[in-house]
Design an enzyme around this catalytic site. Structure first.
Site, short mmCIF file in Angstrom:
data_model
loop_
_atom_site.label_atom_id
_atom_site.label_comp_id
_atom_site.label_asym_id
_atom_site.label_seq_id
_atom_site.Cartn_x
_atom_site.Cartn_y
_atom_site.Cartn_z
N ASN A 1 0.97 -1.20 -0.04
CA ASN A 1 -0.03 -0.05 -0.04
C ASN A 1 1.03 1.21 0.05
O ASN A 1 1.70 1.32 0.94
CB ASN A 1 -0.77 -0.17 1.27
CG ASN A 1 -1.84 1.12 1.44
OD1 ASN A 1 -1.49 2.33 1.03
ND2 ASN A 1 -3.15 1.10 1.65
N HIS B 1 -5.66 3.53 -1.47
CA HIS B 1 -6.92 3.88 -0.96
C HIS B 1 -7.51 5.18 -1.56
O HIS B 1 -6.78 6.24 -1.03
CB HIS B 1 -6.99 3.83 0.49
CG HIS B 1 -8.20 4.05 1.20
ND1 HIS B 1 -8.29 4.08 2.73
CD2 HIS B 1 -9.51 4.30 0.58
CE1 HIS B 1 -9.81 4.33 3.00
NE2 HIS B 1 -10.34 4.59 1.90
N ARG C 1 -9.37 8.03 -1.00
CA ARG C 1 -10.36 8.24 0.19
C ARG C 1 -11.18 9.60 -0.33
O ARG C 1 -10.80 10.45 -1.08
CB ARG C 1 -9.35 8.93 1.28
CG ARG C 1 -8.88 7.68 2.15
CD ARG C 1 -8.22 8.45 3.39
NE ARG C 1 -9.39 8.87 4.23
CZ ARG C 1 -9.74 7.88 5.41
NH1 ARG C 1 -8.89 6.83 5.62
NH2 ARG C 1 -10.59 8.11 6.25
N ARG D 1 -7.06 12.72 0.96
CA ARG D 1 -5.85 13.22 1.69
C ARG D 1 -4.68 12.95 1.31
O ARG D 1 -3.47 13.46 1.43
CB ARG D 1 -6.19 13.02 3.25
CG ARG D 1 -5.99 11.60 3.78
CD ARG D 1 -5.89 11.34 4.97
NE ARG D 1 -7.44 11.65 5.57
CZ ARG D 1 -7.97 11.02 6.47
NH1 ARG D 1 -7.04 10.14 7.40
NH2 ARG D 1 -9.26 11.20 7.16
N THR E 1 -8.22 3.97 8.57
CA THR E 1 -9.31 2.91 8.61
C THR E 1 -9.44 2.41 10.14
O THR E 1 -8.68 1.48 10.53
CB THR E 1 -9.40 1.93 7.45
OG1 THR E 1 -9.10 2.50 6.35
CG2 THR E 1 -10.64 1.35 7.22
N GLU F 1 -10.88 -9.52 3.53
CA GLU F 1 -9.61 -9.21 4.13
C GLU F 1 -9.86 -8.83 5.41
O GLU F 1 -10.64 -8.01 5.89
CB GLU F 1 -9.11 -7.74 3.36
CG GLU F 1 -7.73 -7.32 4.07
CD GLU F 1 -7.09 -6.13 3.48
OE1 GLU F 1 -7.12 -5.92 2.08
OE2 GLU F 1 -6.39 -5.50 4.06
N HIS G 1 -3.69 -4.52 7.86
CA HIS G 1 -3.85 -3.40 8.71
C HIS G 1 -2.81 -3.30 9.89
O HIS G 1 -2.99 -4.24 10.70
CB HIS G 1 -5.16 -2.88 9.24
CG HIS G 1 -5.08 -1.40 9.37
ND1 HIS G 1 -4.71 -0.81 10.54
CD2 HIS G 1 -5.79 -0.65 8.56
CE1 HIS G 1 -5.15 0.47 10.39
NE2 HIS G 1 -5.70 0.82 9.13
N1 PXP Z 1 -5.79 -2.90 4.31
C1 PXP Z 1 -6.83 -2.12 4.43
C2 PXP Z 1 -8.14 -2.44 3.93
C3 PXP Z 1 -6.39 -0.59 4.79
O1 PXP Z 1 -7.35 0.25 4.74
C4 PXP Z 1 -5.16 -0.44 5.04
C5 PXP Z 1 -4.74 0.89 5.27
O2 PXP Z 1 -4.93 1.79 4.31
C6 PXP Z 1 -4.20 -1.45 5.00
C7 PXP Z 1 -4.58 -2.59 4.43
C8 PXP Z 1 -2.87 -1.12 5.21
O3 PXP Z 1 -2.81 -0.57 6.41
P1 PXP Z 1 -1.04 -0.30 7.15
O4 PXP Z 1 -0.98 1.10 6.39
O5 PXP Z 1 -1.33 -0.20 8.69
O6 PXP Z 1 -0.25 -1.20 6.75
#
Ligand code: PXP
Length: 237
Positions: free
Chosen positions: A7, A43, A45, A49, A101, A151, A191
Site C-alpha cells: 500500500n 486507498h 479517500r 488526503r 481505517t 480481508e 492493517h
Molecule cells: N488493508 C486495508 C483495507 C487498509 O485500509 C489499509 C490502510 O489503508 C491497509 C491494509 C494497510 O494498513 P497499514 O498502512 O497499517 O499497513
C-alpha cells in the site's frame, strides 16, 4: 506463503504535505514491483488526503502487477472504480475524522448497500474484497453479499501484539481465516502489520495475501535517508 500487496498511500501523504509532485506514488509503485510486490494497493479517500484521482489513472496504466483499490461504499467511488477498472476493489468503511481505517466494514449492518456495490463492481469485471473484522457473523454475511474475498482486519492484533491480549487477538484471526476458507472465500489480511508482528499472521495457512503500507513506507524513508543526504551533500560540494 501469502503474497504481498504494498500500500503506497503514505508516499502520497508526504507529497500532499507540500501539495507538490514528489515523492511520486507511481514511481514508488514501480520500485515496489522491482522489490517483489505482488500487488499495489491504494486507498482513494473521499477527502483525497493522500492518493489523488490522477494517481489512480496513471497507476492503472503503469504497473504490471494487479491493482487493488480500497474505497468506501459510496456512489462516487463505485463509479470511479467502474471507469478505472482496477483488478480488485476492497470495500472499506470510511469516516472523515479518522486517522486511518478504524475497524472493519460492518457488513451485517450495511448488508443491502454492500450487496448492491458487490454486484455493481463484479458486473464491471472487478473482483471484490470486503475489509471486515475477524468475526464469524461478519464472514457469514460477507458470503451472502456475493463477494469472493474477505480481508481480515489485523489492527486489533497489531495493537495487542506482545501484550496480555495478543494471543486472544491472534486466535480471532486464526479461526476467522479458517471459517472464511471453509465458506469458500479467499482470505487476505492487513492493517497495522509491521516487521515485528507479521510472522505469526503470515503462517496462517488460509491467508493468501497481506496488504501492508505504513510500516513499509516508514522503513523506506529510513533505509533511504543516508543515501539521500550523501547525494545532496555531493551537489552542495
Ligand atoms: N488493508 C486495508 C483495507 C487498509 O485500509 C489499509 C490502510 O489503508 C491497509 C491494509 C494497510 O494498513 P497499514 O498502512 O497499517 O499497513
Amino acid at each position: 506463503m501469502p503474497k504481498l500487496g504494498v500500500n503506497i498511500d503514505h508516499v502520497a501523504t508526504v507529497r500532499q504535505a507540500r501539495k507538490t509532485v514528489e515523492p511520486d506514488p507511481v514511481w514508488a509503485a514501480v520500485l515496489a514491483e522491482l522489490g517483489g510486490a505482488d500487488q499495489i494497493t491504494v486507498h482513494l479517500r473521499e477527502d483525497r488526503r493522500h492518493i489523488q484521482d490522477r494517481d489512480l489513472e496513471v497507476l492503472r496504466r503503469s504497473i504490471h502487477v494487479p491493482l487493488n483499490l480500497e474505497c468506501a461504499v459510496v456512489d462516487e467511488m463505485l463509479t470511479i472504480a467502474e471507469q478505472t477498472k482496477p483488478d480488485q476493489v476492497c470495500l472499506v468503511p470510511e469516516r472523515r475524522e479518522e486517522v486511518t481505517t478504524e475497524g472493519g466494514l460492518d457488513v451485517v449492518r450495511h448488508r443491502q448497500a454492500v450487496t448492491v456495490a458487490v454486484a455493481r463492481l463484479q458486473a464491471a469485471g472487478i473482483a471484490v474484497s470486503l475489509f471486515i473484522d475477524p468475526n464469524p457473523q461478519q464472514i457469514e454475511v460477507a458470503v451472502e453479499t456475493g463477494a469472493s474475498i474477505v480481508e481480515l482486519h489485523t489492527g486489533a492484533y497489531a495493537h495487542a501484539f506482545r501484550t496480555a491480549d495478543g494471543d486472544q487477538r491472534f486466535q480471532e484471526i486464526f479461526s476467522a481465516a479458517h471459517v472464511a476458507q471453509q465458506l469458500g472465500l479467499r482470505v487476505d489480511a492487513g492493517h497495522g502489520l509491521n516487521y515485528q508482528n507479521v510472522g505469526p499472521i503470515a503462517r496462517i495457512e488460509p491467508i493468501s495475501e497481506l496488504n501492508i503500507g505504513h510500516s513499509i513506507v516508514s522503513r523506506a524513508v529510513l533505509v533511504g535517508m543516508e543515501r539521500a543526504v550523501r547525494e545532496m551533500k555531493a551537489l552542495i560540494h
